[in-house]
Design an enzyme around this catalytic site. Structure first.
Site, PDB file in Angstrom:
ATOM      1  N   SER A 104       0.835  -1.193   0.000  1.00 50.27           N
ATOM      2  CA  SER A 104       0.000   0.000   0.000  1.00 50.27           C
ATOM      3  C   SER A 104       0.882   1.260   0.000  1.00 50.27           C
ATOM      4  CB  SER A 104      -0.965  -0.051   1.188  1.00 50.27           C
ATOM      5  OG  SER A 104      -1.988   0.889   1.067  1.00 50.27           O
ATOM      6  N   ASP A 153     -10.284  -4.229  -5.373  1.00 49.26           N
ATOM      7  CA  ASP A 153      -9.641  -3.308  -4.430  1.00 49.26           C
ATOM      8  C   ASP A 153     -10.231  -1.913  -4.609  1.00 49.26           C
ATOM      9  OD1 ASP A 153      -7.941  -1.708  -2.900  1.00 49.26           O
ATOM     10  OD2 ASP A 153      -6.179  -2.928  -3.364  1.00 49.26           O
ATOM     11  N   HIS A 184      -8.336  -4.893  -0.750  1.00 44.42           N
ATOM     12  CA  HIS A 184      -7.031  -4.322  -0.425  1.00 44.42           C
ATOM     13  C   HIS A 184      -6.218  -5.194   0.530  1.00 44.42           C
ATOM     14  CE1 HIS A 184      -4.354  -0.944  -0.827  1.00 44.42           C
ATOM     15  NE2 HIS A 184      -4.264  -0.765   0.479  1.00 44.42           N
TER      16      HIS A 184
END
Length: 209
Positions: A104, A153, A184
């Site tokens: 991320s 996501d 995610h």
């Protein structure tokens, strides 16, 4: 740049072996991927920095003004600082390979360093990255990249993942992609793919050296 320019942890591995940098997601810290990194590449020395930006108490590597809207000036600052931090550790360790793994926000700072300073990392794992801008057009020939992503996501939409893969390939990187059907979160197939990728990249770099 100093090896201490970020709060970080080092987990020693085999002297002269691979050096693996891990980069946490928003709200994580230097401990987030230490254990996983050791499992994925047991011989590596692991360096895990903590992001130096606080977003309402959550650690990040650079600022943003909204979801998916980056403070580009701060991203440039963070990219330069991180490149210096990595370079200092590489100079001190003299490793057989320099590898990166980020998730991320951590994948985003790793990708930004990769685009700006393509000679730093031999191979990189970008887990759920989001690069919503046009990166600098440096030559990434010889760089190996694994991108992992979720087809649902909401933070990193699949079309932007596909765009990032194309941008990496256009610049000459050797890119592979691992998808799952979720969002995610990191799923087991991503971890398995990362382990195979890092082991292979470490072995290939050692042979080349």
């Amino acid at each position: 740049m100093s090896i201490d320019s970020y709060i970080h942890k080092v987990m020693p591995g085999q002297p002269g072996g691979p050096l693996l940098f891990t980069f946490h997601g928003t709200g994580g810290d230097e401990n987030q991927f230490l254990g996983l990194a050791r499992e994925l590449l047991p011989t590596a020395t692991i360096v895990s920095p903590r992001g130096d930006v606080s977003e309402y108490g959550a650690a990040r590597f650079f600022r943003r003004t909204g979801e998916g809207v980056y403070d580009m000036a701060d991203l440039a600052r963070a990219t330069g600082k991180m490149a210096g931090f990595v370079s200092a550790h590489v100079a001190a360790a003299k490793p057989s390979a320099v590898l990166g793994l980020g998730y991320s926000n951590g994948a985003n700072i790793l990708a930004s360093v990769l685009f700006e300073e393509p000679g730093l990392f031999d191979a990189s794992v970008l887990m759920h990255p989001l690069i919503p801008f046009e990166p600098v057009r440096n030559d990434l020939s010889g760089r190996r990249v694994l991108v992992t992503a979720g087809r649902r996501d909401p933070i990193c939409p699949p079309q932007l993942t596909t765009r990032l893969v194309a941008l990496l390939q256009e610049r000459g990187a050797d890119v592979s992609v691992e998808w799952h059907e979720g969002g995610h979160e990191v799923r087991p197939n991503e971890i398995e793919a990362a382990g195979r990728f890092l082991s292979a990249a470490s072995a290939k770099t050692g042979e080349a050296a």
